[in-house]
Design a protein around this motif. Structure first.
Motif, PDB file in Angstrom:
ATOM      1  N   ILE A 262      36.817  -0.051 -24.946  1.00 53.61           N
ATOM      2  CA  ILE A 262      36.818   1.292 -24.355  1.00 53.61           C
ATOM      3  C   ILE A 262      38.125   1.500 -23.588  1.00 53.61           C
ATOM      4  CG2 ILE A 262      35.723   2.788 -22.626  1.00 53.61           C
ATOM      5  CD1 ILE A 262      33.073   1.296 -23.289  1.00 53.61           C
ATOM      6  N   ALA A 263      38.477   0.488 -22.797  1.00 55.58           N
ATOM      7  CA  ALA A 263      39.698   0.595 -22.006  1.00 55.58           C
ATOM      8  C   ALA A 263      40.905   0.839 -22.918  1.00 55.58           C
ATOM      9  CB  ALA A 263      39.886  -0.665 -21.176  1.00 55.58           C
ATOM     10  N   ALA A 264      40.913   0.166 -24.083  1.00 59.27           N
ATOM     11  CA  ALA A 264      42.057   0.302 -24.984  1.00 59.27           C
ATOM     12  C   ALA A 264      42.025   1.627 -25.744  1.00 59.27           C
ATOM     13  CB  ALA A 264      42.064  -0.862 -25.980  1.00 59.27           C
ATOM     14  N   ARG A 265      40.800   2.024 -26.217  1.00 61.44           N
ATOM     15  CA  ARG A 265      40.704   3.222 -27.056  1.00 61.44           C
ATOM     16  C   ARG A 265      40.738   4.512 -26.255  1.00 61.44           C
ATOM     17  NH1 ARG A 265      35.847   2.827 -31.475  1.00 61.44           N
ATOM     18  NH2 ARG A 265      36.220   5.046 -31.747  1.00 61.44           N
ATOM     19  N   ALA A 266      40.302   4.446 -24.995  1.00 62.74           N
ATOM     20  CA  ALA A 266      40.146   5.676 -24.216  1.00 62.74           C
ATOM     21  C   ALA A 266      40.773   5.538 -22.826  1.00 62.74           C
ATOM     22  CB  ALA A 266      38.654   6.021 -24.104  1.00 62.74           C
ATOM     23  N   PRO A 267      42.088   5.737 -22.760  1.00 66.99           N
ATOM     24  CA  PRO A 267      42.767   5.600 -21.466  1.00 66.99           C
ATOM     25  C   PRO A 267      42.257   6.593 -20.420  1.00 66.99           C
ATOM     26  CG  PRO A 267      44.354   5.817 -23.287  1.00 66.99           C
ATOM     27  CD  PRO A 267      43.004   6.084 -23.861  1.00 66.99           C
ATOM     28  N   VAL A 268      41.530   7.596 -20.873  1.00 66.89           N
ATOM     29  CA  VAL A 268      41.009   8.609 -19.945  1.00 66.89           C
ATOM     30  C   VAL A 268      39.914   8.034 -19.030  1.00 66.89           C
ATOM     31  CG1 VAL A 268      39.207   9.486 -21.499  1.00 66.89           C
ATOM     32  CG2 VAL A 268      40.329  11.047 -19.916  1.00 66.89           C
ATOM     33  N   VAL A 269      39.359   6.878 -19.406  1.00 65.94           N
ATOM     34  CA  VAL A 269      38.255   6.288 -18.638  1.00 65.94           C
ATOM     35  C   VAL A 269      38.791   5.541 -17.408  1.00 65.94           C
ATOM     36  CG1 VAL A 269      36.402   4.561 -18.731  1.00 65.94           C
ATOM     37  CG2 VAL A 269      36.797   6.087 -20.673  1.00 65.94           C
ATOM     38  N   ASP A 270      38.162   5.808 -16.242  1.00 63.76           N
ATOM     39  CA  ASP A 270      38.597   5.157 -15.003  1.00 63.76           C
ATOM     40  C   ASP A 270      37.794   3.903 -14.693  1.00 63.76           C
ATOM     41  OD1 ASP A 270      40.500   7.284 -13.789  1.00 63.76           O
ATOM     42  OD2 ASP A 270      38.746   8.426 -14.429  1.00 63.76           O
ATOM     43  N   PHE A 271      36.478   3.956 -14.961  1.00 59.31           N
ATOM     44  CA  PHE A 271      35.624   2.807 -14.638  1.00 59.31           C
ATOM     45  C   PHE A 271      34.767   2.448 -15.839  1.00 59.31           C
ATOM     46  CE2 PHE A 271      35.402   5.692 -10.866  1.00 59.31           C
ATOM     47  CZ  PHE A 271      36.329   5.024 -10.086  1.00 59.31           C
ATOM     48  N   VAL A 272      34.609   1.153 -16.063  1.00 56.02           N
ATOM     49  CA  VAL A 272      33.677   0.668 -17.087  1.00 56.02           C
ATOM     50  C   VAL A 272      32.720  -0.259 -16.369  1.00 56.02           C
ATOM     51  CG1 VAL A 272      33.431  -0.681 -19.198  1.00 56.02           C
ATOM     52  CG2 VAL A 272      35.422   0.801 -18.911  1.00 56.02           C
ATOM     53  N   LEU A 273      31.419   0.074 -16.376  1.00 58.12           N
ATOM     54  CA  LEU A 273      30.511  -0.815 -15.656  1.00 58.12           C
ATOM     55  C   LEU A 273      29.208  -1.020 -16.406  1.00 58.12           C
ATOM     56  CD1 LEU A 273      29.244   0.993 -12.436  1.00 58.12           C
ATOM     57  CD2 LEU A 273      30.783   2.041 -14.006  1.00 58.12           C
ATOM     58  N   GLY A 274      28.818  -2.278 -16.528  1.00 55.90           N
ATOM     59  CA  GLY A 274      27.653  -2.656 -17.325  1.00 55.90           C
ATOM     60  C   GLY A 274      26.347  -2.372 -16.610  1.00 55.90           C
ATOM     61  N   PRO A 275      25.217  -2.520 -17.353  1.00 59.17           N
ATOM     62  CA  PRO A 275      23.894  -2.179 -16.818  1.00 59.17           C
ATOM     63  C   PRO A 275      23.472  -3.031 -15.613  1.00 59.17           C
ATOM     64  CG  PRO A 275      23.761  -2.727 -19.170  1.00 59.17           C
ATOM     65  CD  PRO A 275      25.164  -2.973 -18.755  1.00 59.17           C
ATOM     66  N   GLN A 276      24.090  -4.185 -15.447  1.00 64.54           N
ATOM     67  CA  GLN A 276      23.697  -5.020 -14.299  1.00 64.54           C
ATOM     68  C   GLN A 276      24.725  -4.951 -13.183  1.00 64.54           C
ATOM     69  OE1 GLN A 276      20.905  -5.311 -14.820  1.00 64.54           O
ATOM     70  NE2 GLN A 276      20.342  -6.242 -16.763  1.00 64.54           N
ATOM     71  N   SER A 277      25.690  -4.062 -13.276  1.00 68.64           N
ATOM     72  CA  SER A 277      26.662  -3.969 -12.173  1.00 68.64           C
ATOM     73  C   SER A 277      26.891  -2.548 -11.683  1.00 68.64           C
ATOM     74  CB  SER A 277      27.989  -4.626 -12.565  1.00 68.64           C
ATOM     75  OG  SER A 277      28.214  -4.592 -13.937  1.00 68.64           O
ATOM     76  N   TYR A 278      26.027  -1.601 -12.106  1.00 66.77           N
ATOM     77  CA  TYR A 278      26.292  -0.217 -11.689  1.00 66.77           C
ATOM     78  C   TYR A 278      26.033   0.018 -10.202  1.00 66.77           C
ATOM     79  CZ  TYR A 278      21.264   0.840 -12.083  1.00 66.77           C
ATOM     80  OH  TYR A 278      19.905   0.856 -11.937  1.00 66.77           O
ATOM     81  N   HIS A 279      25.340  -0.942  -9.549  1.00 64.59           N
ATOM     82  CA  HIS A 279      25.130  -0.789  -8.106  1.00 64.59           C
ATOM     83  C   HIS A 279      26.446  -0.843  -7.351  1.00 64.59           C
ATOM     84  CE1 HIS A 279      25.190  -5.042  -9.085  1.00 64.59           C
ATOM     85  NE2 HIS A 279      25.479  -5.323  -7.823  1.00 64.59           N
ATOM     86  N   ARG A 280      27.518  -1.250  -8.043  1.00 61.08           N
ATOM     87  CA  ARG A 280      28.812  -1.357  -7.373  1.00 61.08           C
ATOM     88  C   ARG A 280      29.634  -0.079  -7.495  1.00 61.08           C
ATOM     89  NH1 ARG A 280      31.787  -6.279  -8.951  1.00 61.08           N
ATOM     90  NH2 ARG A 280      32.684  -5.995  -6.891  1.00 61.08           N
ATOM     91  N   LEU A 281      29.032   0.958  -8.069  1.00 59.54           N
ATOM     92  CA  LEU A 281      29.735   2.232  -8.259  1.00 59.54           C
ATOM     93  C   LEU A 281      30.359   2.764  -6.955  1.00 59.54           C
ATOM     94  CD1 LEU A 281      30.416   4.244 -10.501  1.00 59.54           C
ATOM     95  CD2 LEU A 281      28.156   5.254 -10.225  1.00 59.54           C
ATOM     96  N   PRO A 282      29.612   2.838  -5.848  1.00 58.84           N
ATOM     97  CA  PRO A 282      30.233   3.364  -4.619  1.00 58.84           C
ATOM     98  C   PRO A 282      31.462   2.566  -4.206  1.00 58.84           C
ATOM     99  CG  PRO A 282      27.860   3.162  -4.334  1.00 58.84           C
ATOM    100  CD  PRO A 282      28.189   2.499  -5.644  1.00 58.84           C
ATOM    101  N   GLU A 283      31.336   1.256  -4.339  1.00 59.99           N
ATOM    102  CA  GLU A 283      32.452   0.387  -3.964  1.00 59.99           C
ATOM    103  C   GLU A 283      33.658   0.626  -4.873  1.00 59.99           C
ATOM    104  OE1 GLU A 283      33.295  -4.302  -4.682  1.00 59.99           O
ATOM    105  OE2 GLU A 283      31.273  -3.520  -4.860  1.00 59.99           O
ATOM    106  N   LEU A 284      33.384   0.812  -6.180  1.00 57.79           N
ATOM    107  CA  LEU A 284      34.470   1.040  -7.133  1.00 57.79           C
ATOM    108  C   LEU A 284      35.180   2.349  -6.845  1.00 57.79           C
ATOM    109  CD1 LEU A 284      33.073  -0.105 -10.583  1.00 57.79           C
ATOM    110  CD2 LEU A 284      34.156  -1.421  -8.766  1.00 57.79           C
ATOM    111  N   ILE A 285      34.382   3.372  -6.510  1.00 61.35           N
ATOM    112  CA  ILE A 285      34.982   4.670  -6.212  1.00 61.35           C
ATOM    113  C   ILE A 285      35.883   4.537  -4.983  1.00 61.35           C
ATOM    114  CG2 ILE A 285      34.470   7.011  -5.416  1.00 61.35           C
ATOM    115  CD1 ILE A 285      32.009   6.906  -7.264  1.00 61.35           C
ATOM    116  N   ALA A 286      35.403   3.827  -3.971  1.00 63.35           N
ATOM    117  CA  ALA A 286      36.187   3.648  -2.748  1.00 63.35           C
ATOM    118  C   ALA A 286      37.454   2.842  -3.057  1.00 63.35           C
ATOM    119  CB  ALA A 286      35.344   2.946  -1.690  1.00 63.35           C
TER     120      ALA A 286
END
Ligand code: SAH
Ligand code: SF4
Ligand code: F3S
Length: 491
Positions: A127-151
């Motif tokens: 995804i990172a290679a095919r779609a540079p428009v994407v800022d975050f890639v996060l799997g089903p067991q790590s989405y709880h880190r979304l706030p931290e990633l945004i910060a």
């Protein structure tokens, strides 16, 4: 097993104390309450993803993010993706193309794009290679880190890939933020009780995208269910990739299986209906079958996928049981709960499936009879053992078999619905229907039911006379006394 997983995964281990960090950033954000921002969450795939999307909304609410239906209107777009079949996974890339045009439109305010879910887990680097428009890639067991990633992203302006498997940390964080969105869910809610899969069916990506089987503790599930009941939720559906593999200690009362958990949930006042999905035939134990027979709050509906009817194909699929095991299991379940409505999943055109193998699936369907079902053409998933097997069926063979199987399953569904006409069934009304004055609810057998009635009956269980069927639902009528009784109950 772990080796198998590594073939599909590119794992970045989460930094230490990830949970504590995520909690801290969620807490700080709640205190600061930044100005309103908007998040658009688009969900693909199974009910587990629906649940996860709700929890992402919960996590983002304290950061000042309100939900919007339109990506055009959003500061943050989350695609919660599904990798189960090729078509599902490819949809993500076409959606990213659309989002890119929105994000890069001249004069557009800044927009962040996150890809979450099972495609993120399986194809993060791609995804990172095919779609540079994407800022975050996060799997089903790590989405709880979304706030931290945004910060973190706000500070570093980097792209981030998070695909760790820290399920316990996830539930630990979610426990603290769960709630705000639950109030808006209406009278029914999902509760994830088990995650991941150790079964490794040879066609399936789930063990790689969701990781190993992990059960949430019974006490945490009961607490969540009590909170939901306090907020007016009448029905919970317990979710797990293999929900009946759930096991936990029962608050110090010894080992519990799903049957005991359901019995404990049934004791919660206000919670009147309990469902669970998806079960695996190998984990359907006597305790759960007995609970289905004895606990009236457990609804008489069971989704128990069999996938195929040929022993040769079941073996090649690594399902761990033969057709006879399934048929005998259904006999035992029906002996315990005679009115149970069965649902299943089927795959046609698995590698090596002959016409005779396919006919064995039709024979099994005729023998068991299903009230509803999902059926799919086999989709070759890179990295799974099935992909490397010989004898892949041509597309037109798969299409032909799917058509024949679906015709039979549809006949059974229509017959099941027709058999409820003339009965009086308790219906939990969930929302207004399309026509003025109409309500939509579900029968115990999960059939949608339409009936005319006062809006105040949403969230109530009302006795409804089933008077007819429509292509996808039942038509019902509420007797005057049923409306009065339900309104009295609601008061
Ligand atoms: N855990 C559940 C189902 C998970 S996936 C179970 O074990 O039954 C949901 C359904 O998607 C599966 O039951 C199967 O019928 C279908 N499926 C999974 N992988 C597939 C593939 N590669 N091609 C076609 N259908 C697939
Ligand atoms: Fe996939 Fe099989 Fe696990 Fe279900 S039991 S999630 S079909 S591997
Ligand atoms: Fe799809 Fe992942 Fe669910 S692959 S079916 S979203 S577990």
């Amino acid at each position: 097993m772990a080796d198998g997983r590594h073939t599909l995964l590119n794992r970045l281990d989460p930094p230490p104390a990830a949970a504590a960090q995520a909690r801290a950033s969620a807490g700080t954000a709640a205190a600061q309450r930044p100005s309103a921002r908007k998040v658009h969450i688009k969900t693909y795939g199974c009910q587990m993803n629906v649940y996860d999307s709700r929890r992402m909304a919960d996590l983002l609410a304290p950061l000042g993010y309100a939900e919007t239906d339109a990506a055009e209107d959003a500061d943050l777009v989350v695609l919660n993706t599904c990798h189960i079949r090729e078509k599902a996974a490819e949809k993500v890339y076409s959606e990213l193309g659309r989002l890119r045009r929105i994000k890069e439109a001249p004069g557009r305010r800044p927009m962040k794009i996150a890809v979450a879910g099972c495609v993120a887990q399986a194809e993060g680097p791609e995804i990172a290679a095919r779609a540079p428009v994407v800022d975050f890639v996060l799997g089903p067991q790590s989405y709880h880190r979304l706030p931290e990633l945004i910060a973190r992203d706000a500070r570093e302006k980097g792209r981030v890939l998070e695909t760790g498997f820290d399920v316990e940390a996830k539930f630990d964080v979610l426990k603290d933020v769960y709630g705000a969105a639950a109030a808006n869910e209406g009278p029914t809610a999902f509760v994830t009780v088990q995650e991941g899969c150790d079964k490794f069916c040879t066609f399936c990506v789930v063990p790689y995208t969701r990781g190993a089987e992990v059960s949430r503790p019974g006490s945490a599930i009961l607490e969540e269910a009590r909170m939901l009941a306090d907020r007016g939720v009448r029905e919970v559906t317990l979710l797990g990739q293999n929900v009946n593999a759930w096991a936990s200690d029962g608050d110090g009362q010894g080992a519990w299986g799903l049957g005991e958990l359901c019995r404990a949930l049934a004791r919660i006042d206000g919670l009147d209906r309990i469902r669970f999905t998806t079960s695996h035939p190998r984990d359907m134990d006597d305790g759960l079958i007995a609970a289905l027979g004895e606990e009236p709050k457990l609804m008489p509906y069971l989704h128990l996928p069999v996938q195929a009817g040929s022993d040769k194909i079941l073996k090649a699929m690594n399902r761990g049981h033969d057709a006879d095991h399934y048929v005998r299991l259904i006999d035992r379940i029906r002996a315990a709960r005679p009115d149970i409505a069965l649902s299943g999943d089927f795959i046609v055109g698995f590698p090596g499936e002959s016409e005779a193998d396919f006919e064995a699936t039709l024979d099994l369907v005729r023998e068991v009879t299903f009230a509803s079902a999902f059926s799919f053409k086999y989709s070759r998933r890179p990295g799974t053992p099935g992909a490397a097997m010989g004898g892949h069926a041509p597309e037109d063979t798969k299409a032909d078999r799917l058509k024949r199987l679906q015709a039979l399953l549809e006949e059974q569904r229509v017959a099941f619905n027709a058999a409820t006409v003339g009965r009086r069934l308790p219906v939990l009304f969930e929302k207004p229907g399309r026509r003025a004055g109409q309500l939509v609810g579900r029968s115990p057998y999960l059939q949608p039911v339409h009936a005319m009635g006062p809006h105040g009956l949403i969230g109530e269980i009302v006795e409804v006379d089933i008077v007819g069927t429509t292509p996808n639902a039942l038509a019902g009528e509420m007797a005057g006394e049923a409306i009065a009784a339900a309104e009295k109950g609601a008061a």
